[in-house]
Design a protein around this motif. Structure first.
Motif, PDB file in Angstrom:
ATOM      1  N   ASP A 194      51.294  35.874  29.520  1.00 51.14           N
ATOM      2  CA  ASP A 194      49.881  35.822  29.144  1.00 51.14           C
ATOM      3  C   ASP A 194      49.186  34.545  29.586  1.00 51.14           C
ATOM      4  O   ASP A 194      47.973  34.412  29.429  1.00 51.14           O
ATOM      5  CB  ASP A 194      49.736  35.952  27.624  1.00 51.14           C
ATOM      6  CG  ASP A 194      50.079  37.340  27.129  1.00 51.14           C
ATOM      7  OD1 ASP A 194      50.069  38.270  27.949  1.00 51.14           O
ATOM      8  OD2 ASP A 194      50.384  37.487  25.937  1.00 51.14           O
ATOM      9  N   ASP A 195      49.950  33.586  30.122  1.00 48.48           N
ATOM     10  CA  ASP A 195      49.355  32.313  30.536  1.00 48.48           C
ATOM     11  C   ASP A 195      49.076  32.381  32.034  1.00 48.48           C
ATOM     12  O   ASP A 195      49.981  32.569  32.838  1.00 48.48           O
ATOM     13  CB  ASP A 195      50.307  31.159  30.222  1.00 48.48           C
ATOM     14  CG  ASP A 195      49.548  29.863  30.013  1.00 48.48           C
ATOM     15  OD1 ASP A 195      48.638  29.588  30.807  1.00 48.48           O
ATOM     16  OD2 ASP A 195      49.848  29.144  29.054  1.00 48.48           O
ATOM     17  N   ASP A 196      47.812  32.232  32.414  1.00 51.66           N
ATOM     18  CA  ASP A 196      47.446  32.449  33.809  1.00 51.66           C
ATOM     19  C   ASP A 196      47.912  31.308  34.704  1.00 51.66           C
ATOM     20  O   ASP A 196      48.362  30.256  34.238  1.00 51.66           O
ATOM     21  CB  ASP A 196      45.942  32.691  33.972  1.00 51.66           C
ATOM     22  CG  ASP A 196      45.100  31.486  33.603  1.00 51.66           C
ATOM     23  OD1 ASP A 196      45.629  30.553  32.974  1.00 51.66           O
ATOM     24  OD2 ASP A 196      43.900  31.486  33.939  1.00 51.66           O
ATOM     25  N   ASN A 197      47.799  31.521  35.991  1.00 59.39           N
ATOM     26  CA  ASN A 197      48.214  30.579  37.015  1.00 59.39           C
ATOM     27  C   ASN A 197      47.400  29.297  36.907  1.00 59.39           C
ATOM     28  O   ASN A 197      46.170  29.315  37.047  1.00 59.39           O
ATOM     29  CB  ASN A 197      48.016  31.234  38.390  1.00 59.39           C
ATOM     30  CG  ASN A 197      48.588  30.426  39.536  1.00 59.39           C
ATOM     31  OD1 ASN A 197      48.774  29.214  39.443  1.00 59.39           O
ATOM     32  ND2 ASN A 197      48.849  31.109  40.644  1.00 59.39           N
ATOM     33  N   ALA A 198      48.054  28.198  36.637  1.00 59.96           N
ATOM     34  CA  ALA A 198      47.354  26.928  36.458  1.00 59.96           C
ATOM     35  C   ALA A 198      46.654  26.481  37.724  1.00 59.96           C
ATOM     36  O   ALA A 198      45.712  25.689  37.668  1.00 59.96           O
ATOM     37  CB  ALA A 198      48.348  25.850  36.010  1.00 59.96           C
ATOM     38  N   PHE A 199      47.085  27.008  38.879  1.00 60.02           N
ATOM     39  CA  PHE A 199      46.522  26.582  40.158  1.00 60.02           C
ATOM     40  C   PHE A 199      45.651  27.674  40.793  1.00 60.02           C
ATOM     41  O   PHE A 199      45.154  27.504  41.900  1.00 60.02           O
ATOM     42  CB  PHE A 199      47.658  26.179  41.103  1.00 60.02           C
ATOM     43  CG  PHE A 199      48.585  25.167  40.494  1.00 60.02           C
ATOM     44  CD1 PHE A 199      48.222  23.826  40.432  1.00 60.02           C
ATOM     45  CD2 PHE A 199      49.789  25.555  39.930  1.00 60.02           C
ATOM     46  CE1 PHE A 199      49.058  22.889  39.844  1.00 60.02           C
ATOM     47  CE2 PHE A 199      50.637  24.622  39.337  1.00 60.02           C
ATOM     48  CZ  PHE A 199      50.271  23.290  39.293  1.00 60.02           C
ATOM     49  N   SER A 200      45.480  28.803  40.067  1.00 54.76           N
ATOM     50  CA  SER A 200      44.592  29.874  40.518  1.00 54.76           C
ATOM     51  C   SER A 200      44.153  30.632  39.277  1.00 54.76           C
ATOM     52  O   SER A 200      44.703  31.684  38.945  1.00 54.76           O
ATOM     53  CB  SER A 200      45.301  30.808  41.515  1.00 54.76           C
ATOM     54  OG  SER A 200      44.430  31.859  41.905  1.00 54.76           O
ATOM     55  N   ALA A 201      43.172  30.065  38.559  1.00 54.17           N
ATOM     56  CA  ALA A 201      42.772  30.578  37.253  1.00 54.17           C
ATOM     57  C   ALA A 201      42.454  32.064  37.306  1.00 54.17           C
ATOM     58  O   ALA A 201      41.831  32.563  38.241  1.00 54.17           O
ATOM     59  CB  ALA A 201      41.563  29.802  36.745  1.00 54.17           C
ATOM     60  N   GLY A 202      42.911  32.784  36.262  1.00 53.99           N
ATOM     61  CA  GLY A 202      42.652  34.203  36.156  1.00 53.99           C
ATOM     62  C   GLY A 202      43.682  35.093  36.817  1.00 53.99           C
ATOM     63  O   GLY A 202      43.582  36.322  36.742  1.00 53.99           O
ATOM     64  N   SER A 203      44.685  34.504  37.472  1.00 56.76           N
ATOM     65  CA  SER A 203      45.766  35.281  38.086  1.00 56.76           C
ATOM     66  C   SER A 203      46.995  35.246  37.179  1.00 56.76           C
ATOM     67  O   SER A 203      47.281  34.217  36.548  1.00 56.76           O
ATOM     68  CB  SER A 203      46.111  34.716  39.463  1.00 56.76           C
ATOM     69  OG  SER A 203      44.997  34.790  40.327  1.00 56.76           O
ATOM     70  N   PHE A 204      47.733  36.356  37.115  1.00 58.55           N
ATOM     71  CA  PHE A 204      48.894  36.477  36.245  1.00 58.55           C
ATOM     72  C   PHE A 204      50.032  37.171  36.994  1.00 58.55           C
ATOM     73  O   PHE A 204      49.790  37.944  37.931  1.00 58.55           O
ATOM     74  CB  PHE A 204      48.559  37.313  35.000  1.00 58.55           C
ATOM     75  CG  PHE A 204      47.482  36.741  34.137  1.00 58.55           C
ATOM     76  CD1 PHE A 204      47.795  35.945  33.046  1.00 58.55           C
ATOM     77  CD2 PHE A 204      46.148  36.996  34.409  1.00 58.55           C
ATOM     78  CE1 PHE A 204      46.804  35.422  32.242  1.00 58.55           C
ATOM     79  CE2 PHE A 204      45.145  36.484  33.616  1.00 58.55           C
ATOM     80  CZ  PHE A 204      45.469  35.685  32.528  1.00 58.55           C
ATOM     81  N   ALA A 205      51.257  36.919  36.557  1.00 61.36           N
ATOM     82  CA  ALA A 205      52.403  37.647  37.104  1.00 61.36           C
ATOM     83  C   ALA A 205      52.334  39.109  36.680  1.00 61.36           C
ATOM     84  O   ALA A 205      51.871  39.431  35.570  1.00 61.36           O
ATOM     85  CB  ALA A 205      53.703  37.013  36.618  1.00 61.36           C
ATOM     86  N   ASP A 206      52.787  40.001  37.552  1.00 63.78           N
ATOM     87  CA  ASP A 206      52.863  41.432  37.273  1.00 63.78           C
ATOM     88  C   ASP A 206      54.235  41.715  36.668  1.00 63.78           C
ATOM     89  O   ASP A 206      55.264  41.577  37.346  1.00 63.78           O
ATOM     90  CB  ASP A 206      52.665  42.210  38.577  1.00 63.78           C
ATOM     91  CG  ASP A 206      52.856  43.714  38.412  1.00 63.78           C
ATOM     92  OD1 ASP A 206      53.095  44.166  37.280  1.00 63.78           O
ATOM     93  OD2 ASP A 206      52.796  44.412  39.438  1.00 63.78           O
ATOM     94  N   ASP A 207      54.250  42.101  35.371  1.00 61.58           N
ATOM     95  CA  ASP A 207      55.543  42.236  34.693  1.00 61.58           C
ATOM     96  C   ASP A 207      56.368  43.405  35.212  1.00 61.58           C
ATOM     97  O   ASP A 207      57.544  43.524  34.871  1.00 61.58           O
ATOM     98  CB  ASP A 207      55.371  42.331  33.179  1.00 61.58           C
ATOM     99  CG  ASP A 207      54.530  43.518  32.739  1.00 61.58           C
ATOM    100  OD1 ASP A 207      54.034  44.252  33.607  1.00 61.58           O
ATOM    101  OD2 ASP A 207      54.353  43.692  31.513  1.00 61.58           O
ATOM    102  N   THR A 208      55.789  44.250  36.064  1.00 63.46           N
ATOM    103  CA  THR A 208      56.575  45.350  36.644  1.00 63.46           C
ATOM    104  C   THR A 208      57.238  44.959  37.960  1.00 63.46           C
ATOM    105  O   THR A 208      58.042  45.726  38.502  1.00 63.46           O
ATOM    106  CB  THR A 208      55.686  46.583  36.902  1.00 63.46           C
ATOM    107  OG1 THR A 208      54.742  46.294  37.937  1.00 63.46           O
ATOM    108  CG2 THR A 208      54.958  46.996  35.640  1.00 63.46           C
ATOM    109  N   SER A 209      56.909  43.760  38.488  1.00 59.79           N
ATOM    110  CA  SER A 209      57.441  43.382  39.804  1.00 59.79           C
ATOM    111  C   SER A 209      57.629  41.872  39.889  1.00 59.79           C
ATOM    112  O   SER A 209      56.908  41.164  40.588  1.00 59.79           O
ATOM    113  CB  SER A 209      56.502  43.856  40.917  1.00 59.79           C
ATOM    114  OG  SER A 209      57.027  43.519  42.193  1.00 59.79           O
ATOM    115  N   ILE A 210      58.599  41.340  39.138  1.00 58.80           N
ATOM    116  CA  ILE A 210      58.892  39.904  39.139  1.00 58.80           C
ATOM    117  C   ILE A 210      59.839  39.617  40.294  1.00 58.80           C
ATOM    118  O   ILE A 210      61.034  39.951  40.247  1.00 58.80           O
ATOM    119  CB  ILE A 210      59.506  39.457  37.804  1.00 58.80           C
ATOM    120  CG1 ILE A 210      58.582  39.825  36.630  1.00 58.80           C
ATOM    121  CG2 ILE A 210      59.793  37.964  37.833  1.00 58.80           C
ATOM    122  CD1 ILE A 210      57.251  39.130  36.625  1.00 58.80           C
TER     123      ILE A 210
END
Length: 866
Positions: free
Chosen positions: A661-677
């Motif tokens: 739930d914590d977004d990319n600190a270096f690209s705000a608003g982007s998140f990992a896709d939990d179906t494809s880590i």
């Protein structure tokens, strides 16, 4: 156990004041027309004065300081005793700042006079009638310092600034003419961690303090200092006030004021004190007319305007007078010149409030035993003792319970039909909950309609006006579920917070930024208070990545554009192989690469964690360590872990959902896709660091369950029936119940006594039970007198008892009762406040005690550890 820092934006509460750079603190624009200006009462007795009559400075009152050291603020003057810089004429004292001769050590000369060892006082009213200098760079002051540094060097022994101005008559970029005076206290820790608090006052109608004489004063008494201009009280500061229980236990702050830090004479330890110190000793007075320095030169037009000083700038003083209160000379109390709202903070409701909050840290508060990862449910799919509601200054919030199905089921929906309201989850009046031992406030939110809201604020209250104050967090996006995890310690430390975590009645209040709310619609779910640590109870490894060697399709990899990152596998004693990562510059990271077989973790159970062992060998000052989940740039989620402990192995546990739930600190608003880590473990220091890793894995809760039966047809193990029965009101018998076999029937015919299962021959240790473990039993209430309540208890020997009241209002039918064991353990003895059962030594694992006449049957009494 390691903790992690959640990336949550901090801003101050809904502002009713503006912030100034420098010592002055917050500015208040005050309308004095609503108050009668009160003169000092007759009990003030004049004990010292300098009227500056005659033609010379009174050396029995004042000593000149002569130096070019810049006053500790990088000021631009040399202080002299030259008559051109300080003299008495026409009934006033003049302190004059002048250009220095070319080549001088500083570009200006001026004067600074002190009354040390000539006029030293503890408590009183201190008045100065003065006309101030002006221009960019002007910085005059009338202030006080301790005669004897009882608590140590500055600022440990305190500083009282009665009057300061900077850059009067300059015009800022908004066209506002500077006309503020400032009153400030300095105290606390050693520089640069020192603290100060104060206020700025703008004279009415734009009047400049440089155009005429005005009277500036403080009234200083034990535990309180008040600031005045022309008799109007514009600021009040107080010593901090600790919040305590009846037994003396400290639970927080009633008022956050000043504080002191100095070495305890007995222990020799550096200690924090929340009392009248350091403003309880003798202080002397100081007059000076400075030029420039850190504050003046970084405010208004910046720098020093040489043209303003061509002919000199004069700080002119008509008189200084000191009064003492004859009501009580030891405390200075009894002569207060006060007005309405002088002891209230400024707010929308009290715009003329004068009380200024200080910078005192929160006192250490005793913890209570809470199992690692314990979850206190405020709201999930079913209602608890917490009810939803709203407060609205105008309009209303419409609150509905909706069943949206899927993972969330029942949710509470809040529709704002107002611009001035907040929603909340709150206990019934008079009820509070102790959350000591817990770590975070967590909740999920789905914004149905953002409608242009400016921001988002949460707060936690401990019965108004006790509160965390407004705590701003990143605004949730519209159309997606967002999860928040907010440290309780951050709420306690929030600016203006008086939060008593042991006395919470409203664990969550929330609102989009005040003033722009109408049309905002949001759904709230899974409101909970969570303890630190492993929330899983027993766990199972669901994905193992590294233990002596990489596992499965995992390989080592790095993003290393500048060659700063190297990783090697090294042998480490009893651990076998570990990974050592060395980073020698700012760029790059190292990771476990699973791109050949990406992981789908979307189906992992709630409470699943990324777990690893870490050993920080070395790190440059200020370097932070990010841990990430990566689905291919920029689809990355990351979190900062605590890497401050050097030279020892430690286990780190990070909740996977929190991390996702914590977004990319270096690209705000982007998140990992939990179906494809594709990279299930990424480490990225922000600078130079050497760190070792081992045993990297994902864990999920093991919910296979474990039941410990205490009674089902008969008692088990070493358990026996027993009772506390001083007046013979309690009887119990085992009776046959169709389809159930044997059950226990307890009859109570009076006010005293209880019945229990006695395991004193083999006490239970339930300290390792999971956060979700429960005491479960079947109950049938045959009859009960009106108003009788039923307590269920855990007992480690009186008074070490924890108890809760359960609902016994349903008569004539069997019902299953489930009580979370951690909740029960955390509830103190209702008949001996502040005492709790010892989870490691439960000698009576089930105690029932009605408060009066009741007949009730029990069956299937057990603990379920799940």
């Amino acid at each position: 156990m390691m903790t992690f820092k959640k990336k949550i934006t901090h801003v101050f509460a809904l502002a009713t004041v503006s912030t100034l750079i420098g010592c002055g603190g917050a500015e208040t624009k005050t309308d004095t027309s609503g108050f009668d200006v009160t003169q000092p009462v007759s009990d003030w007795k004049l004990v010292w004065s300098d009227e500056f009559d005659g033609n010379a400075i009174n050396t029995n009152h004042w000593t000149h300081e002569v130096n070019c050291t810049g006053g500790g603020n990088n000021e631009r003057q040399c202080y002299t005793e030259d008559p051109s810089n300080s003299f008495v004429s026409d009934g006033t004292l003049k302190l004059v700042a002048l250009p220095a001769e070319e080549g001088a050590e500083q570009p200006y000369t001026s004067a600074r006079m002190v009354s040390k060892n000539k006029a030293d006082f503890k408590y009183g009213r201190f008045e100065i009638k003065a006309k101030m200098p002006f221009g960019q760079g002007s910085f005059p002051a009338f202030w006080m310092m301790p005669t004897d540094e009882v608590y140590g060097g500055w600022p440990h022994s305190g500083e009282i600034d009665i009057l300061e101005t900077v850059n009067l008559k300059t015009v800022n970029e908004d066209g506002v003419v500077e006309n503020n005076v400032h009153g400030t206290l300095h105290y606390g820790k050693s520089w640069p961690a020192n603290d100060y608090s104060g206020a700025a006052y703008s004279l009415p109608d734009g009047i400049s303090p440089a155009d005429d004489f005005h009277v500036y004063a403080i009234e200083w008494q034990e535990g309180e200092i008040r600031w005045y201009v022309d008799g109007y009280l514009y600021a009040t500061q107080r010593a901090s006030e600790l919040k305590t229980k009846a037994d003396g236990e400290i639970t927080g702050l009633n008022h956050r004021g000043w504080y002191s830090e100095y070495f305890d004479a007995t222990s020799g330890e550096l200690t924090t004190y929340w009392d009248n110190s350091p403003f309880d000793q003798q202080f002397f007075m100081i007059l000076n007319n400075a030029v420039g320095g850190d504050w003046a030169e970084n405010t208004n037009d910046l720098g020093v305007d040489a043209a303003a000083f061509t002919d000199g700038q004069t700080f002119e003083i008509d008189y200084i007078r000191v009064y003492q209160c004859t009501q009580n000379t030891n405390t200075g109390k009894g002569c207060e010149t006060v007005r309405a709202a002088y002891a209230q903070e400024a707010s929308e409701e009290v715009p003329n409030g004068a009380l200024i909050l200080g910078k005192a840290p929160n006192p250490p508060v005793a913890a209570i035993p809470v199992a690692p990862g314990a979850v206190f449910d405020v709201f999930s799919d079913a209602d608890t003792d917490f009810v939803v509601g709203h407060y609205a200054a105008s309009g209303e919030i419409v609150i509905e319970e909706l069943d949206i199905g899927g993972d969330h089921g029942a949710v509470k929906q809040f529709t704002f039909n107002t611009d001035e309201a907040l929603g909340y989850f709150q206990l019934a009046p008079g009820n509070v909950q102790d959350f000591r031992g817990y770590a975070t406030l967590e909740f999920d939110i789905f914004v149905v309609n953002d409608n242009g809201a400016d921001g988002f604020v949460v707060k936690m209250d401990c019965v108004h006006p006790c509160s965390s104050g407004d705590y701003a967090i990143d605004k949730p996006a519209q159309g997606v579920w967002t999860s928040y995890s907010i440290l309780l310690s951050d709420l306690v430390a929030n600016n203006g917070s008086t939060l008593d975590i042991s006395n919470v009645n409203t664990p969550l209040a929330f609102f989009p930024t005040w003033g722009n709310q109408s049309g905002f619609v949001a759904q709230i779910d899974n409101v909970r208070i969570v303890a630190a640590g492993d929330s899983n109870g027993s766990t199972k490894v669901v994905a193992n990545f590294y233990d002596d060697t990489v596992i499965g399709d995992i390989i080592f990899n790095s993003y290393n554009p500048d060659g700063f990152v190297t990783a090697t596998e090294i042998a480490e004693g009893d651990r076998g192989n570990v990974i050592e990562v060395v980073k020698t510059g700012d760029t790059g990271n190292w990771y476990l690469d699973s791109s050949a077989a990406p992981l789908d973790i979307s189906g992992y159970e709630a409470g699943s964690e990324l777990v690893f062992d870490m050993f920080v060998v070395s790190a440059d000052v200020g370097v932070e360590l990010y841990i990430k989940l990566d689905s291919g740039w920029p689809n990355v989620s990351d979190i900062i872990v605590d890497s401050s402990t050097l030279g020892e192995w430690q286990e780190v546990r990070i909740n996977l959902q929190t991390l996702l739930d914590d977004d990319n600190a270096f690209s705000a608003g982007s998140f990992a896709d939990d179906t494809s880590i594709i990279n299930p473990f990424v480490m990225e220091p922000t600078g130079v660091m050497t760190v070792k890793f081992d045993n990297i894995r994902y864990e999920s809760p093991d919910n296979s369950g474990q039941q410990i039966i205490m009674y089902d047809d008969n008692v088990t193990g070493d358990i026996v029936f027993n009772s506390y029965n001083p007046d013979g009101f309690v009887t119990s018998s085992e009776i046959a119940e169709v389809d159930r076999g044997n059950v226990v029937e307890v009859v109570k015919t009076g006010g005293t006594g209880n019945w229990y299962l006695d395991s004193s021959a083999a006490p239970f240790d339930i300290s390792g039970y999971s956060a979700n473990s429960e005491l479960v039993f079947d109950m049938y209430v045959v009859s009960a007198d009106a108003g009788v309540e039923l307590y269920i208890k855990l007992d480690s020997g009186w008074p070490n008892v924890s108890d809760v009241v359960i609902d016994s209002s349903t008569l004539g039918e069997w019902q299953e009762v489930r009580i979370n064991l951690q909740t029960l353990l955390a509830d103190d003895n209702a008949f001996s406040a502040g005492n709790f059962a010892d989870a490691t030594n439960i000698i009576n694992p089930f105690v029932m005690e009605p408060t009066g006449v009741m007949t009730v049957k029990f069956d299937n009494i057990r603990y379920v550890n799940k």
